[in-house]
Write a protein that holds these residues in place. Structure first.
Motif, short mmCIF file in Angstrom:
data_model
loop_
_atom_site.label_atom_id
_atom_site.label_comp_id
_atom_site.label_asym_id
_atom_site.label_seq_id
_atom_site.Cartn_x
_atom_site.Cartn_y
_atom_site.Cartn_z
N ILE A 25 0.84 -1.20 0.00
CA ILE A 25 0.00 0.00 0.00
C ILE A 25 0.88 1.25 0.00
O ILE A 25 0.65 2.19 -0.77
N SER A 26 1.90 1.26 0.83
CA SER A 26 2.79 2.41 0.93
C SER A 26 3.50 2.69 -0.39
O SER A 26 3.55 3.83 -0.86
N GLN A 27 4.01 1.64 -1.02
CA GLN A 27 4.71 1.80 -2.29
C GLN A 27 3.76 2.30 -3.38
O GLN A 27 4.11 3.17 -4.17
N SER A 28 2.56 1.77 -3.41
CA SER A 28 1.57 2.21 -4.40
C SER A 28 1.21 3.68 -4.20
O SER A 28 1.05 4.42 -5.18
N ARG A 29 1.08 4.09 -2.97
CA ARG A 29 0.77 5.50 -2.69
C ARG A 29 1.91 6.40 -3.15
O ARG A 29 1.68 7.46 -3.74
N GLN A 30 3.14 5.98 -2.90
CA GLN A 30 4.29 6.78 -3.34
C GLN A 30 4.34 6.87 -4.86
O GLN A 30 4.61 7.94 -5.42
N ASN A 31 4.08 5.75 -5.53
CA ASN A 31 4.06 5.75 -6.99
C ASN A 31 2.98 6.68 -7.54
O ASN A 31 3.19 7.39 -8.52
N ALA A 32 1.81 6.67 -6.91
CA ALA A 32 0.71 7.53 -7.34
C ALA A 32 1.09 9.00 -7.19
O ALA A 32 0.82 9.82 -8.09
N LEU A 33 1.72 9.35 -6.09
CA LEU A 33 2.15 10.74 -5.88
C LEU A 33 3.18 11.16 -6.92
O LEU A 33 3.13 12.29 -7.42
N LYS A 34 4.08 10.28 -7.28
CA LYS A 34 5.07 10.60 -8.31
C LYS A 34 4.38 10.87 -9.64
O LYS A 34 4.74 11.82 -10.36
N LYS A 35 3.41 10.05 -9.98
CA LYS A 35 2.70 10.22 -11.25
C LYS A 35 1.93 11.54 -11.27
O LYS A 35 1.90 12.24 -12.28
N VAL A 36 1.29 11.85 -10.15
CA VAL A 36 0.56 13.12 -10.06
C VAL A 36 1.52 14.29 -10.23
O VAL A 36 1.24 15.23 -10.98
N ASN A 37 2.66 14.23 -9.57
CA ASN A 37 3.64 15.31 -9.69
C ASN A 37 4.16 15.43 -11.11
O ASN A 37 4.33 16.54 -11.62
N GLU A 38 4.41 14.31 -11.78
CA GLU A 38 4.85 14.35 -13.17
C GLU A 38 3.81 15.04 -14.05
O GLU A 38 4.15 15.87 -14.90
#
Length: 92
Positions: free
Chosen positions: A15-28
């Motif tokens: 869950i933590s890794q998926s949340r981090q990945n989602a935030l990276k995509k949003v920032n991109e």
């Protein structure tokens, strides 16, 4: 009990890794949007006869279209536009 704790720890990590990945995509996506907005404003402001007042008009229209949106006021739009000018001068 130990297996349950281990399994829960793995689940939390997923869950933590998926949340981090989602935030990276949003920032991109946000960076791309700011880049495109700056490019658009840079090009369009050279075409209009009233120059920088154009940014004021755009800021007002964006605020009307998206009430409460942050970063798209006059100051934010100028920053996006000026960033693009800087990148163009640096040939990036």
């Amino acid at each position: 009990m130990k297996n349950e704790i281990s399994a829960t720890g793995n689940l939390i990590q997923i869950i933590s890794q998926s949340r981090q990945n989602a935030l990276k995509k949003v920032n991109e996506e946000l960076i791309q949007m700011y880049w495109k907005v700056g490019e658009y404003l840079s090009i369009e402001s050279t075409k209009v006869s009233f120059g920088d007042a154009y940014i004021d008009t755009v800021a007002e229209e964006v605020q009307n279209a998206f009430p409460g949106i942050k970063g798209f006021n006059r100051r934010g739009l100028y920053r996006m536009k000026n960033f693009m000018k800087l990148m163009q001068m640096m040939n990036l």
